[in-house]
Scaffold this active site. Structure first.
Site, PDB file in Angstrom:
ATOM      1  N   ASP A  67      -1.741  -9.720  -5.064  1.00 27.77           N
ATOM      2  CA  ASP A  67      -1.074  -8.490  -5.464  1.00 27.77           C
ATOM      3  C   ASP A  67      -0.001  -8.815  -6.510  1.00 27.77           C
ATOM      4  OD1 ASP A  67       0.072  -5.765  -5.204  1.00 27.77           O
ATOM      5  OD2 ASP A  67       1.667  -6.794  -4.129  1.00 27.77           O
ATOM      6  N   ASP A  69       3.171  -6.449  -7.706  1.00 30.67           N
ATOM      7  CA  ASP A  69       4.566  -6.051  -7.478  1.00 30.67           C
ATOM      8  C   ASP A  69       5.126  -6.624  -6.180  1.00 30.67           C
ATOM      9  OD1 ASP A  69       5.240  -3.833  -9.640  1.00 30.67           O
ATOM     10  OD2 ASP A  69       3.183  -3.489  -8.985  1.00 30.67           O
ATOM     11  N   SER A 157      -3.802  -4.838  -8.430  1.00 31.89           N
ATOM     12  CA  SER A 157      -2.525  -4.173  -8.197  1.00 31.89           C
ATOM     13  C   SER A 157      -2.663  -2.663  -8.157  1.00 31.89           C
ATOM     14  CB  SER A 157      -1.550  -4.564  -9.318  1.00 31.89           C
ATOM     15  OG  SER A 157      -0.345  -3.820  -9.241  1.00 31.89           O
ATOM     16  N   LYS A 202      -8.312  -1.825  -3.982  1.00 28.30           N
ATOM     17  CA  LYS A 202      -8.054  -3.265  -4.041  1.00 28.30           C
ATOM     18  C   LYS A 202      -9.142  -4.036  -3.300  1.00 28.30           C
ATOM     19  CE  LYS A 202      -3.008  -3.455  -4.474  1.00 28.30           C
ATOM     20  NZ  LYS A 202      -1.779  -4.045  -3.909  1.00 28.30           N
ATOM     21  N   ASN A 228      -0.563  -1.359   1.478  1.00 29.27           N
ATOM     22  CA  ASN A 228      -1.778  -1.115   0.688  1.00 29.27           C
ATOM     23  C   ASN A 228      -2.539  -2.396   0.365  1.00 29.27           C
ATOM     24  OD1 ASN A 228       0.244  -1.949  -1.147  1.00 29.27           O
ATOM     25  ND2 ASN A 228      -0.789  -0.932  -2.843  1.00 29.27           N
TER      26      ASN A 228
END
Length: 269
Positions: A67, A69, A157, A202, A228
């Site tokens: 991922d 962020d 992402s 994702k 997520n």
């Protein structure tokens, strides 16, 4: 070390970008009741923990998926963009609730936050990238070494392609997938283009990569920090929660709060 019937023996040591990584061997398979006990014990010693699932075989790994962020990088990009629009508090509140799993619909959450960015200059994206975004400790080392080991590197992402594209080029990822902000006449419209990459998106990206490479998800190492990321992490060969929300730490095989991202390399030896 021995606690509540769990015996742990020294195994190996390696260096990460932030701390020395010491690996240990358990003399037994932990039960569901013992896992949180061991996590609590090691937390008292300011130590991180990785428990390998039964199907994990580092020699069989083919993919590293991570991922962006707050995992690969130090910020939530959308929060920093919002700061330039005077909307950081409102956007960050939604971001935090979403990453904790309190807001279940990521797509709606993202649309709400992006709507608050309407009218922001495109130049703000570049300012966020240059002035505020930094790879987390060990990020460059992890990607470089993973590629040397023959792993296919995937940056996936729920953030934005403006940033993933730059990071793909800077760090050498094989692939990057994210959401596209709509921009007209140099300003954000407050909308996202195309299908939104949420948790299911994702997971789908990772599954597609595995299918293309002729492998399955148990041959992937997945690193994330928010709710997520859970679908992408579920069923992976090894899942790592990096400086993650409590819900993610509970479900991941490993939880890193004190070491750099490159500590994951110690788990591949």
């Amino acid at each position: 070390m021995q606690e509540r019937g769990i015996q742990i023996k020294p195994l190996k040591q390696a260096n990460s970008a932030t701390l020395t990584v010491q690996s240990w061997h358990l003399d037994q398979v932990l039960s569901a009741e013992q896992r949180p006990l061991l996590r609590a014990l090691l937390n008292d010693f300011q130590a991180d923990m990785a428990l390998f699932p039964a199907h994990f075989d580092p020699a069989q790994l083919r993919v590293l998926a991570i991922d962006m962020d707050s995992t690969l990088i130090n910020i939530e990009c959308i929060d920093e963009i919002a700061d330039f629009a005077g909307q950081k508090a409102a956007v960050a509140k939604i971001t935090e609730a979403t990453m904790r799993g309190e807001i279940r619909n990521f797509s709606e959450s993202l649309q709400q936050r992006v709507a608050l960015l309407a009218g922001v200059s495109e130049a703000v994206l570049e300012a966020v990238y240059r002035e505020r975004l930094r790879p987390n400790p060990g990020a460059a080392e992890l990607i470089a070494q993973a590629k040397l080991l023959g792993l296919h590197t995937l940056l996936v992402s729920g953030g934005f392609t403006f940033f993933t594209n730059k990071l793909q080029h800077a760090l050498g990822f094989h692939q990057a997938h994210a959401n596209s902000l709509e921009i007209q006449a140099g300003f954000l419209t407050g909308k996202v283009l195309g299908n939104i990459i949420d948790g299911a998106g994702k997971a789908h990206c990772l599954e597609q990569v595995c299918q293309t490479l002729g492998c399955n998800k148990t041959q992937a190492m997945v690193i994330g920090d928010g709710a997520n990321d859970l679908l992408m992490m579920a069923g992976a060969g090894l899942s790592i929660a990096y400086r993650a929300k409590p819900l993610v730490k509970e479900k991941a095989d490993a939880a890193f709060d004190r070491v750099g991202l490159d500590a994951a390399l110690a788990l591949l030896r």
